[in-house]
Design a protein around this motif. Structure first.
Motif, PDB file in Angstrom:
ATOM      1  N   PHE A 154       0.865  -1.094  -0.004  1.00 27.69           N
ATOM      2  CA  PHE A 154      -0.202  -0.042   0.081  1.00 27.69           C
ATOM      3  C   PHE A 154       0.732   1.241   0.014  1.00 27.69           C
ATOM      4  CE2 PHE A 154       0.633  -1.415   4.405  1.00 27.69           C
ATOM      5  CZ  PHE A 154       1.015  -0.207   5.009  1.00 27.69           C
ATOM      6  N   GLU A 155       0.321   2.408  -0.509  1.00 23.48           N
ATOM      7  CA  GLU A 155       1.050   3.721  -0.518  1.00 23.48           C
ATOM      8  C   GLU A 155       1.120   3.938   1.095  1.00 23.48           C
ATOM      9  OE1 GLU A 155       2.492   5.578  -3.019  1.00 23.48           O
ATOM     10  OE2 GLU A 155       2.082   3.681  -4.062  1.00 23.48           O
ATOM     11  N   GLN A 156       2.249   4.811   1.401  1.00 21.95           N
ATOM     12  CA  GLN A 156       2.635   5.244   2.676  1.00 21.95           C
ATOM     13  C   GLN A 156       3.686   6.162   2.543  1.00 21.95           C
ATOM     14  OE1 GLN A 156       5.576   2.801   4.463  1.00 21.95           O
ATOM     15  NE2 GLN A 156       4.526   2.665   6.528  1.00 21.95           N
ATOM     16  N   LYS A 157       3.362   7.351   3.419  1.00 24.01           N
ATOM     17  CA  LYS A 157       4.304   8.457   3.623  1.00 24.01           C
ATOM     18  C   LYS A 157       4.945   8.373   5.022  1.00 24.01           C
ATOM     19  CE  LYS A 157       6.442  12.066   1.883  1.00 24.01           C
ATOM     20  NZ  LYS A 157       7.597  11.917   1.247  1.00 24.01           N
ATOM     21  N   LEU A 158       5.962   8.007   5.179  1.00 28.50           N
ATOM     22  CA  LEU A 158       6.846   7.943   6.386  1.00 28.50           C
ATOM     23  C   LEU A 158       7.309   9.384   6.903  1.00 28.50           C
ATOM     24  CD1 LEU A 158       9.245   4.846   6.134  1.00 28.50           C
ATOM     25  CD2 LEU A 158       7.184   4.914   7.322  1.00 28.50           C
ATOM     26  N   PRO A 159       7.229   9.482   8.157  1.00 29.90           N
ATOM     27  CA  PRO A 159       7.713  10.868   8.681  1.00 29.90           C
ATOM     28  C   PRO A 159       8.989  11.072   8.729  1.00 29.90           C
ATOM     29  CG  PRO A 159       7.232   9.264  10.642  1.00 29.90           C
ATOM     30  CD  PRO A 159       6.796   8.795   9.359  1.00 29.90           C
ATOM     31  N   ILE A 160       9.578  12.112   8.372  1.00 28.92           N
ATOM     32  CA  ILE A 160      11.000  12.411   8.454  1.00 28.92           C
ATOM     33  C   ILE A 160      11.428  13.644   9.452  1.00 28.92           C
ATOM     34  CG2 ILE A 160      13.062  13.198   7.158  1.00 28.92           C
ATOM     35  CD1 ILE A 160      11.688  12.154   4.662  1.00 28.92           C
ATOM     36  N   GLY A 161      12.304  13.140  10.298  1.00 32.36           N
ATOM     37  CA  GLY A 161      12.578  14.505  11.389  1.00 32.36           C
ATOM     38  C   GLY A 161      13.607  15.379  10.960  1.00 32.36           C
ATOM     39  N   LYS A 162      14.205  16.140  11.772  1.00 30.52           N
ATOM     40  CA  LYS A 162      15.412  16.872  11.802  1.00 30.52           C
ATOM     41  C   LYS A 162      16.749  16.449  11.383  1.00 30.52           C
ATOM     42  CE  LYS A 162      16.224  18.122  16.417  1.00 30.52           C
ATOM     43  NZ  LYS A 162      16.413  19.186  17.543  1.00 30.52           N
TER      44      LYS A 162
END
Length: 130
Positions: A54-62
């Protein structure tokens, strides 16, 4: 180096002397997910294929390092390593950690499999320029 599998056409897959050819196991050309998962929690999750489901957007921090994991024994190993490096003053080991819920099958999302095509935790992405 490439290895090829020999043909199984001559292999008798019967397991008892009194079975006949009709009872012999026939190796399928393409493996399919069995309908019966035998009650295992992972029976319906594990498949013989890799890649996104499935499509997914993972978080990206600093920070340059992004750790996607869970508090399982294997999931903790990278965290321990990064914390040990930070304790020694290696600032390049700074990271952001994100929870991947394997029982919710989050490891099969498109962004996660782009980092780790085998869909296993932990996965570490390095967004540094060096």
């Amino acid at each position: 180096q490439t290895r090829t599998l020999s043909t199984l056409s001559n292999l008798d897959m019967s397991f008892s002397d009194n079975s006949n050819q009709n009872d012999a196991y026939i190796l399928p050309k393409v493996w399919k997910q069995p309908q019966d998962t035998s009650g295992s929690r992972f029976g319906a999750i594990n498949r013989p294929t890799a890649g996104a489901r499935f499509e997914q957007k993972l978080p990206i921090g600093k920070h340059a390092l992004q750790l996607y994991s869970m508090g399982t024994p294997n999931g903790q190993k990278v965290t321990i390593l990064l914390e040990e490096l930070l304790e020694r003053g290696i600032v390049e080991a700074e990271y952001d950690a994100w929870l991947i819920r394997i029982m919710d099958q989050e490891q099969f999302g498109s962004d996660f499999t782009a980092i780790n095509p085998n869909s296993k935790i932990p996965a570490l992405a390095d967004y540094s320029n060096g």
